[in-house]
Enzyme design. Structure first.
Site, PDB file in Angstrom:
ATOM      1  N   HIS A  98       0.853  -1.188   0.000  1.00 34.66           N
ATOM      2  CA  HIS A  98       0.000   0.000   0.000  1.00 34.66           C
ATOM      3  C   HIS A  98       0.888   1.235   0.000  1.00 34.66           C
ATOM      4  CE1 HIS A  98      -4.104  -1.726   1.457  1.00 34.66           C
ATOM      5  NE2 HIS A  98      -3.499  -2.525   0.626  1.00 34.66           N
ATOM      6  N   TYR A 226      -9.318   5.756   6.737  1.00 35.33           N
ATOM      7  CA  TYR A 226      -9.472   6.156   8.138  1.00 35.33           C
ATOM      8  C   TYR A 226     -10.495   7.284   8.143  1.00 35.33           C
ATOM      9  CZ  TYR A 226      -5.307   3.521   9.558  1.00 35.33           C
ATOM     10  OH  TYR A 226      -4.402   2.526   9.832  1.00 35.33           O
ATOM     11  N   PRO A 317      -4.990   0.669  18.658  1.00 32.83           N
ATOM     12  CA  PRO A 317      -4.782   0.079  17.325  1.00 32.83           C
ATOM     13  C   PRO A 317      -4.683   1.081  16.174  1.00 32.83           C
ATOM     14  CG  PRO A 317      -7.020  -0.340  18.084  1.00 32.83           C
ATOM     15  CD  PRO A 317      -6.287   0.286  19.232  1.00 32.83           C
ATOM     16  N   LYS A 321       0.548  -0.095  15.042  1.00 36.95           N
ATOM     17  CA  LYS A 321       1.962  -0.116  15.424  1.00 36.95           C
ATOM     18  C   LYS A 321       2.372  -1.326  16.288  1.00 36.95           C
ATOM     19  CE  LYS A 321       3.811   3.376  13.402  1.00 36.95           C
ATOM     20  NZ  LYS A 321       3.849   2.820  12.053  1.00 36.95           N
ATOM     21  N   TYR A 409       3.662   6.575   9.854  1.00 39.16           N
ATOM     22  CA  TYR A 409       2.840   5.417   9.487  1.00 39.16           C
ATOM     23  C   TYR A 409       3.705   4.315   8.864  1.00 39.16           C
ATOM     24  CZ  TYR A 409      -1.446   2.991   8.164  1.00 39.16           C
ATOM     25  OH  TYR A 409      -2.451   2.076   8.074  1.00 39.16           O
TER      26      TYR A 409
END
Ligand code: DHB
Length: 416
Positions: A98, A226, A317, A321, A409
């Site tokens: 991704h 998200y 969550p 991580k 991220y």
């Protein structure tokens, strides 16, 4: 009379101890590892490649670990370690790379392009697959991994550590080792053996949890979404062409039995659909409520006990991580153990806790930031909601802010 009684009791005690000692079979190894999750197995694998012996004990069965649904995003550093250390290259074939995510708020999606911003990607490859690859590799290499053990206790952490356990056949063992690694998860037994005076526990509780589902449906999106909405947070993730993973913010006391498919989809639609975007729906095959908290125990070492992964820290969550931190811990710990056995130097072992905690706190901050930016805070006033939208707008309209998010991220550059 009294004296005779005492002597009889003392003798009985001695006889018991002798029987115990004789019944307990001794296993001698260099590193004893509690926990055969990804952290414990990865460490055992890395050590074995350098000729360092380890024994791993685990209270769950291999099947139970394999069937627990966990998170799905791997940082590039985690992927590199899996591939370069020869665990498996299946992540490159069966995982999905991704190159970005979507932040969705006010009904609109904003792409954070990791590749363009920081030149990195993440992989969607569930933790259960990471575990399966590691367990298969350890088995193929003849690693000593004992699942389904009971009655685990640890002793002499400040000297030569010992682990007592009973195996699946009821036989009792004592492992004698140079070092003990507590990779025994968020309910860690090892963590609790560190005296209170020798450790600090940092907690943060959140007033919500995640409701997680697996659904038999086609992908709704190629990348993760998200979503922040006035009805609360939602995350759209994937597993395969035909199975998808989704989450939505819920009350921590929520009971999955109260949620039928229609109620779940109504909630997800409210939070994600709009402006031409519609989730692809299907039957819900798994549902669960995920706990939500931040926790760190420091230092991550006491004597010859080293903590790794969830045993030492839990992150919420948001941002996925947890597994990545656990793998980073064992990479750093492996370097310390390898250097000790190669040169006798304890330098890297002595800096393990500080080095690992440096990244742990970065990840704590990132997970907290993503959580607070994307979730509805119960009781937030108009100011709170408008401020949150202001924050989201300022992130997606700034190359610097997007790069900051992307860097965290995908995993911080360098070993720290
Ligand atoms: C997944 C879980 C996460 O917590 C996250 O931030 C992203 C993806 C998942 O399970 O796919």
């Amino acid at each position: 009379m009294e004296e005779a009684h005492r002597t009889a009791r003392a003798n009985a005690g001695i006889r018991n101890e002798a029987r115990n000692t004789m019944a307990r079979t001794t296993i001698t190894t260099q590193v004893a590892i509690m926990g055969a999750g990804p952290a414990g197995l990865m460490l055992s694998h890395l050590l074995a490649k350098q000729g360092i012996e380890s024994v791993v004990v685990e209270i769950r069965s291999r099947k139970e670990i394999q069937e627990t649904v966990r998170a799905g995003i791997l940082e590039h550093g985690t992927v590199n370690l899996l591939v370069d250390s020869g665990v498996s290259d299946r992540v490159l074939r069966d995982g999905d790379r991704h190159d970005g995510i979507e932040l969705r708020f006010n009904g609109e999606s904003h792409r954070i392009d990791f590749k363009e911003l920081v030149g990195e990607s993440v992989w969607l490859y569930p933790q259960t697959d990471v575990f399966a690859d590691l367990a298969a590799r350890r088995e193929a290499d003849g690693g000593d991994v004992r699942y389904s053990v009971t009655d685990t206790t640890v002793h002499e952490l400040e000297g030569k550590p010992k682990v007592w356990f009973t195996d699946a056949e009821g036989r009792e063992f004592e492992i004698q080792s140079d070092f003990l690694v507590g990779a025994d998860g968020s309910r860690s037994h090892c963590r609790r053996q560190i005296p209170e005076a020798a450790r600090t526990q940092h907690f943060h509780e959140y007033p919500f949890a995640w409701f997680g589902i697996l659904t038999e449906a086609p992908r709704s999106s190629d990348e993760l979404i998200y979503a922040n909405s006035e009805h609360g947070f939602a995350l759209i993730s994937q597993r395969t062409e035909t199975v998808q993973r989704m989450y939505f913010q819920c009350d921590p006391t929520e009971n999955v039995a109260d949620w039928d498919d229609e109620r779940i989809w109504t909630e997800l639609r409210k939070r994600v659909n709009g402006n031409g975007f519609e989730l692809k729906e299907g039957p819900v095959t798994e549902k669960m409520v995920l706990p939500f908290r931040s926790f760190v125990q420091s230092p991550m070492r006491h004597g010859n006990l080293f903590l790794a992964g969830d045993a030492a820290h839990t992150v919420p969550p948001t941002g996925a991580k947890g597994l990545n931190l656990a793998i980073h811990d064992v990479k750093v710990l492996f370097e310390g153990l390898d250097s000790f056995y190669a040169t006798g130097s304890t330098g890297l072992l002595d800096s393990y806790s500080d080095h690992a905690l440096d990244r742990v706190w970065k990840a704590q901050h990132f997970s907290y930031w993503m959580t607070s930016m994307l979730h509805s805070l119960p009781g937030a006033d108009d100011f709170g909601r408008a401020r949150q939208l202001g924050e989201l707008h300022s992130v997606v309209s700034s190359q610097h802010a997007k790069a900051y998010l992307a860097e965290q991220y995908t995993g911080w550059p360098g070993s720290r």
